[in-house]
Design an enzyme around this catalytic site. Sequence first.
Site, short mmCIF file in Angstrom:
data_model
loop_
_atom_site.label_atom_id
_atom_site.label_comp_id
_atom_site.label_asym_id
_atom_site.label_seq_id
_atom_site.Cartn_x
_atom_site.Cartn_y
_atom_site.Cartn_z
N LYS A 79 -4.42 -9.60 -6.81
CA LYS A 79 -5.97 -9.30 -6.00
C LYS A 79 -7.03 -8.64 -6.62
O LYS A 79 -7.04 -7.65 -7.04
CB LYS A 79 -5.69 -9.07 -5.13
CG LYS A 79 -6.25 -9.48 -3.70
CD LYS A 79 -6.08 -8.69 -2.32
CE LYS A 79 -6.62 -7.47 -2.23
NZ LYS A 79 -7.40 -7.16 -0.95
N LYS A 135 -10.72 -3.03 -4.47
CA LYS A 135 -11.34 -1.70 -4.69
C LYS A 135 -10.67 -0.82 -5.49
O LYS A 135 -11.06 1.16 -5.79
CB LYS A 135 -11.76 -0.93 -3.52
CG LYS A 135 -12.84 -2.04 -2.41
CD LYS A 135 -12.39 -1.63 -1.25
CE LYS A 135 -13.78 -1.96 -0.11
NZ LYS A 135 -13.03 -2.28 0.80
N LYS A 151 0.83 -1.34 0.05
CA LYS A 151 -0.04 -0.10 0.24
C LYS A 151 1.10 1.26 0.19
O LYS A 151 0.25 1.96 -0.52
CB LYS A 151 -1.34 0.17 1.03
CG LYS A 151 -2.12 -0.87 0.81
CD LYS A 151 -3.03 -0.50 1.87
CE LYS A 151 -4.56 -1.81 1.26
NZ LYS A 151 -5.71 -1.20 2.08
P1 ADP Z 1 -9.75 -4.37 0.18
O1 ADP Z 1 -10.03 -2.78 0.14
O2 ADP Z 1 -8.97 -5.22 -0.28
O3 ADP Z 1 -11.28 -5.06 -0.30
P2 ADP Z 1 -11.48 -4.94 2.93
O4 ADP Z 1 -10.86 -4.37 4.31
O5 ADP Z 1 -12.68 -4.14 2.23
O6 ADP Z 1 -10.21 -4.60 1.38
O7 ADP Z 1 -11.51 -6.45 2.90
C1 ADP Z 1 -12.55 -6.71 3.32
C2 ADP Z 1 -12.86 -8.06 3.56
O8 ADP Z 1 -12.61 -8.52 2.58
C3 ADP Z 1 -10.84 -9.16 4.59
O9 ADP Z 1 -12.02 -10.21 4.74
C4 ADP Z 1 -10.33 -8.99 2.91
O10 ADP Z 1 -9.70 -9.51 2.88
C5 ADP Z 1 -11.44 -9.43 2.25
N1 ADP Z 1 -11.13 -9.16 0.75
C6 ADP Z 1 -10.43 -8.65 -0.35
N2 ADP Z 1 -10.28 -8.83 -1.00
C7 ADP Z 1 -10.22 -10.13 -1.35
C8 ADP Z 1 -9.98 -10.35 -2.62
N3 ADP Z 1 -10.36 -9.68 -3.63
N4 ADP Z 1 -10.49 -11.73 -2.78
C9 ADP Z 1 -11.36 -12.49 -1.40
N5 ADP Z 1 -10.87 -11.30 -0.36
C10 ADP Z 1 -10.95 -10.46 0.17
N1 TRP Z 2 -7.41 -4.76 7.70
C1 TRP Z 2 -8.46 -5.45 7.05
C2 TRP Z 2 -9.27 -5.63 5.72
O1 TRP Z 2 -7.90 -4.34 5.10
C3 TRP Z 2 -10.34 -5.16 7.71
C4 TRP Z 2 -9.75 -5.05 9.59
C5 TRP Z 2 -9.23 -4.44 10.25
C6 TRP Z 2 -10.13 -6.25 9.38
N2 TRP Z 2 -10.12 -4.90 11.49
C7 TRP Z 2 -10.10 -6.38 11.60
C8 TRP Z 2 -10.32 -7.95 9.51
C9 TRP Z 2 -10.97 -7.54 12.54
C10 TRP Z 2 -10.16 -8.71 10.26
C11 TRP Z 2 -11.22 -8.42 11.92
O2 TRP Z 2 -8.68 -6.38 4.94
#
Ligand code: ADP
Ligand code: TRP
Length: 340
Positions: free
Chosen positions: A200, A203, A116
Amino acid sequence: MSEIKNNTVLSGVQPSGDLHIGNYLGAIKNFVRLQKDYSCFFCIVDLHAITVKQDPKILRKNTLEVAATYIASGIDPKKSVVFNQSSISAHSELAWIFNCVTRMGWLNRMTQFKDKAGKDKENASSGLFIYPNLMAADILIYKATHVPVGNDQKQHLELTRDIAQKFNRDFKCENFFPIPEPIIDNDISRIMSLKDGTQKMSKSDLSENSRISLLDESDEIIKKIKKAKTADTVMPDKIEEILKISEINNLLNIYAGFSEVQKDILIDKYKGQNFSKFKADLSDIIVDQLKPITAEIKKLMQDEGYLLEILLEGQNKASEVAQKTINEVYDIVGLLRNET
Ligand code: ADP
Ligand code: TRP
């Protein structure tokens, strides 16, 4: 199942943009399933979102949208505790204590920070660097025993386990914090971009065509699946061959995730065929499952009062547990608190 009932689940999603089918299959779909057997806390981690720049108005809307997505996907706010992280100050208080427990060397190994922060590490916020300590606090403030997440969060979960162990050891309070277990479903825990099977689904990908958003209309889903990268071959008949072509493997994982049909059965059905029928069936299944969820998210977003009410109810329930833990922690650490 009575043995499991005493166990606690916590997970969180960042309100940092439209959620996609990676978030749904990798995380939220599991949350819904776990409500049956666990006491669950589902958090909207707004404090994690501000580790990178956010527009305040959009952050507020995105927070409500994650709440709407949780509920539209089947999380029952009467059964599970749904709340936003910043509404419970004990998360930040415990995170500070963990800042003093975690070693710099541990944080230096975190790959998500490296990804990041990119090349401009000097300019990344310090919050982004200590982000995993706040995540550990989210989990341990509820003494959660299980954490359903996507594969990208595995390393942060391992760090959480290290923090819990070190705290219990340093302060001689064996078993105070449980050592939480990740719940990660291998095939769907890492859904890849539709344009590049090595990246991956995210968003933050600049291309809309790389992901299917939970707010996409049916025709957009069909178009994106049609355009999704495959290969100039037919569907291979062996899993070993499929694993070599990550884009095909990814589409099969998405199909299996939505349909709950095992991959080897899908391979048997489509082997030797070109990808047009497979893609048409895949978009049918995604559209079928997402349509009611998308409609419900949009409907709930029209009723801000209802969403705020749910978050307040969640805040009240979460605060009871979190406050108890932080009081115990202050005591253990030797921080004086003059109760009135
Ligand atoms: P991101 O910004 O990477 O989407 P989030 O914090 O919103 O991160 O992710 C929320 C949940 O979705 C987390 O448990 C993360 O591991 C899962 N996640 C994010 N991207 C993926 C993916 N491409 N495939 C499976 N799980 C995902
Ligand atoms: N770090 C996680 C992500 O980016 C989001 C997150 C924050 C989280 N606190 C958590 C996930 C506690 C599981 C448990 O997806």
